[in-house]
Scaffold this active site. Sequence first.
Site, PDB file in Angstrom:
ATOM      1  N   ASP A 137       0.290  -7.550   1.473  1.00 56.26           N
ATOM      2  CA  ASP A 137       0.735  -6.164   1.634  1.00 56.26           C
ATOM      3  C   ASP A 137       2.261  -6.074   1.643  1.00 56.26           C
ATOM      4  O   ASP A 137       2.850  -5.318   2.419  1.00 56.26           O
ATOM      5  CB  ASP A 137       0.161  -5.543   2.917  1.00 56.26           C
ATOM      6  CG  ASP A 137       0.248  -4.017   2.904  1.00 56.26           C
ATOM      7  OD1 ASP A 137       0.333  -3.440   1.804  1.00 56.26           O
ATOM      8  OD2 ASP A 137       0.246  -3.405   3.997  1.00 56.26           O
ATOM      9  N   SER A 167       4.674   2.489   7.924  1.00 62.12           N
ATOM     10  CA  SER A 167       4.307   1.330   7.119  1.00 62.12           C
ATOM     11  C   SER A 167       5.480   0.849   6.278  1.00 62.12           C
ATOM     12  O   SER A 167       6.133   1.637   5.590  1.00 62.12           O
ATOM     13  CB  SER A 167       3.140   1.676   6.189  1.00 62.12           C
ATOM     14  OG  SER A 167       1.970   1.901   6.919  1.00 62.12           O
ATOM     15  N   HIS A 208       0.807  -1.222   0.000  1.00 69.23           N
ATOM     16  CA  HIS A 208       0.000   0.000   0.000  1.00 69.23           C
ATOM     17  C   HIS A 208       0.842   1.274   0.000  1.00 69.23           C
ATOM     18  O   HIS A 208       0.335   2.353  -0.305  1.00 69.23           O
ATOM     19  CB  HIS A 208      -0.992  -0.001   1.174  1.00 69.23           C
ATOM     20  CG  HIS A 208      -0.394   0.308   2.507  1.00 69.23           C
ATOM     21  ND1 HIS A 208      -0.057  -0.667   3.417  1.00 69.23           N
ATOM     22  CD2 HIS A 208      -0.084   1.487   3.106  1.00 69.23           C
ATOM     23  CE1 HIS A 208       0.423  -0.103   4.513  1.00 69.23           C
ATOM     24  NE2 HIS A 208       0.418   1.204   4.348  1.00 69.23           N
TER      25      HIS A 208
END
Length: 466
Positions: free
Chosen positions: A141, A214, A111
């Site tokens: 992911d 992230s 993402h």
Amino acid sequence: MLMQWLRGVVLVCIALSAGAAFARDLPQFTELVKQNGPAVVNISTKQSISPREMLPDSLQSPETDELFDQLMKRFFERDGGGGGKPFDFDSSSRGSGFIYSQDGYIVTNHHVVYGADEIRVKLNDGRELPATLIGSDKRTDVAVLKVDATDLPVLKMGTSAPLEVGEWVLAIGSPFGFDHSATAGIVSAKGRSLPDENYVPFIQTDVAINPGNSGGPLFNLAGEVVGINSQIYSRSGGFMGVSFAIPIDVAQGVIEQLKSKGAVSRGWIGVYVQEIDANLAQSFKMSKPEGALVAQVMMDGPAARALNQGDVILRFDGNPVANAAALPPIVGNTPIGKKVAIEVLREGKRETVTMTVTELPKDPKDAKASDAKPFLTTPVVGTLGMKLSDTEAGVLVDEVIGEPARSAGIAIGDAITQLDGQAVTAVAELQSIAAELSVGKTVAVLVNRGGSARFLAMKIEANARE
């Protein structure tokens, strides 16, 4: 007076000594950060967005509102006269990542780089390099990038399997763009299943993770990467004490596939499974809730001839299946084409079946379910606290009028296809089965709801069968 003073001094000394001992027992992260920080990177991306994409839904006109569409089109064109091209608006985002190999492979989240037109990686030494997307996997992911550099510092990969709840872990990343920020906490839980994330048994931590973290690494106290920080649970958009990381044991197989072929292939057996609670365990004559309950078998899947609705998968290819969430990662990591043994609980008895794992279709939803049939209703009959009618998809629930159906969670529109392990194709069959059920017995009811099959636990009550 003197004795009281001496007693106070002794108590203070004991408290200071205990505090010092407690401080000595706390982990020291300074060396870990020094050794591993240089291999953690900051990732920035740019993505072009069309003018219409920038409009909120409330300003986007319906297809019939041609006048408004034309006005907005002219407003966003360069020359204002309808002959130019729309402006390109750049949307930028930031994330983290880590160097996986000395020759420039970098790992981050899917993402973080999804839809990016430009990706740049900032190294610890200040260099900022353009990066190429080698491959990205939405289901886990995970994404792999490549920069043109050599002799880069790399991180040591560990294993997430030995992690224990309560164990200290450390994250390094770039929250809100603040490069190389370190935060620490403990493992809160393992094997967390999140909505639409069936292939990742997440590590839950209380490490402070915020936007920008992230894709960054999660370390154990040995300085080994045990996870990739991916998501947070938040009602505010910021950290609230619940963070999730992708276990490195799951990520490494994905990373290697992305490096070698730019995409990921997964094993598939073609079943939908559900959790078993205490009531369902009782209905299946199990001593405790465990395993993955097969709620639906795909007609075109590998399991079509090996598994039945109502089977409870206890072991898959030698791996114990603790619950429904544990099965998809095990199956997904199984080599395609491998023949596997599956231990199931079927009608109260343990059996072993075999099948060959095939590749997960690009869209498994296209596969046909074993119980997808059109509805064709006939007159309504009442039983078990429901008004029912015959259909080609089973017995249709027209109305829930009482117990035990209400407590079982049965809803209007459900199609009942199985009761107490016996197939149901008509109301008369359901009534016949229900008449033989003992009061107080908990039985499993298989329903088709909106095209998906699901087992419900129903406890038979006195006078409920008519």
